[in-house]
Design a protein around this motif. Structure first.
Motif, PDB file in Angstrom:
ATOM      1  N   ARG A 110     -10.419   5.192  -3.618  1.00  0.00           N
ATOM      2  CA  ARG A 110     -10.239   4.074  -2.682  1.00  0.00           C
ATOM      3  C   ARG A 110     -10.944   4.348  -1.351  1.00  0.00           C
ATOM      4  NH1 ARG A 110      -5.468   4.549  -5.348  1.00  0.00           N
ATOM      5  NH2 ARG A 110      -4.743   2.701  -6.460  1.00  0.00           N
ATOM      6  N   GLN A 168     -14.089   2.110   0.214  1.00  0.00           N
ATOM      7  CA  GLN A 168     -14.048   1.508   1.561  1.00  0.00           C
ATOM      8  C   GLN A 168     -15.298   1.846   2.359  1.00  0.00           C
ATOM      9  OE1 GLN A 168     -10.299   2.918   3.171  1.00  0.00           O
ATOM     10  NE2 GLN A 168      -9.393   0.887   2.867  1.00  0.00           N
ATOM     11  N   ASP A 203     -12.321  -3.714  -7.806  1.00  0.00           N
ATOM     12  CA  ASP A 203     -13.569  -3.607  -7.064  1.00  0.00           C
ATOM     13  C   ASP A 203     -14.702  -3.616  -8.089  1.00  0.00           C
ATOM     14  OD1 ASP A 203     -15.883  -2.589  -5.585  1.00  0.00           O
ATOM     15  OD2 ASP A 203     -14.435  -2.009  -4.040  1.00  0.00           O
ATOM     16  N   SER A 256       0.825  -1.209   0.000  1.00  0.00           N
ATOM     17  CA  SER A 256       0.000   0.000   0.000  1.00  0.00           C
ATOM     18  C   SER A 256       0.857   1.255   0.000  1.00  0.00           C
ATOM     19  CB  SER A 256      -0.927  -0.012   1.221  1.00  0.00           C
ATOM     20  OG  SER A 256      -1.659   1.172   1.284  1.00  0.00           O
TER      21      SER A 256
END
Length: 192
Positions: free
Chosen positions: A66, A70, A96, A6
């Motif tokens: 992102r 989430q 996703d 990440s």
């Protein structure tokens, strides 16, 4: 191991962002991408946690994208519209199934939504630089945004410059504007 991946992704995204800024300074409103603090503020202000359809104009390298993914429900959809091919490629790499990453112009928002058969959005989040585009282009985009949002819809624009608030007033009125400040950017929150 995941944290290291990440962090590497964030560093690589920052480098690409800076490179693209120098190539296309009028398309990109800042030399640095959004901070995690700003991303959290945008997610909170836009109400994506309860949204079904969210649109992001100018996702850049995907930091806000992102953060929204989430927070979004599993049944929701997020349409991103990015004019820069390198940024769009980075956003497309986010795995996703709720994400639709479209390469194109925010000026074509209505047609792009129709292409994907999307319902009116609960929120539209914008990172596009209204301060570097012509007043007529900015007004046209904001007129479309206003016409697509339902009465309780939200528009959140994060900018270094307050130009977007000035452009919003004829379409959304001054009573719906709220300002939030971070260390480097303004966040204009317009609620329905």
């Amino acid at each position: 191991m995941t944290n290291k991946k990440s962090n590497n992704s964030k560093v690589n995204g920052s480098l690409v962002f800076i490179q693209e800024f120098f190539k296309h300074p009028l398309q990109i409103g800042s030399i640095i991408p959004s901070s995690r603090y700003l991303e959290r503020r945008i997610v909170e202000a836009s109400g994506v946690a309860a949204g079904k359809v969210i649109i992001e104009l100018g996702p850049g390298t995907g930091g806000v994208t992102r953060a929204m993914l989430q927070a979004m429900p599993q049944h929701a959809k997020l349409l991103t519209i990015e004019i820069n091919q390198n940024f769009n490629r980075m956003v497309r790499s986010i795995e996703d199934s709720r994400l639709i990453a479209h390469l194109g112009s925010a000026g074509d928002l209505r047609e792009i939504m129709a292409t994907y058969g999307l319902e009116p959005p609960d929120a539209i989040v914008s990172g596009i630089p209204f301060s570097t585009m012509s007043r007529s282009t900015g007004s046209q985009i904001l007129e479309t945004v206003t016409s697509l949002l339902p009465p309780n819809g939200r528009f959140v624009a994060y900018q270094v410059n307050g130009q977007v608030a000035t452009l919003c007033q004829p379409f959304m009125g001054p009573g719906r504007l709220r300002w939030s400040y971070s260390t480097s950017r303004r966040c204009v929150f317009i609620s329905g």
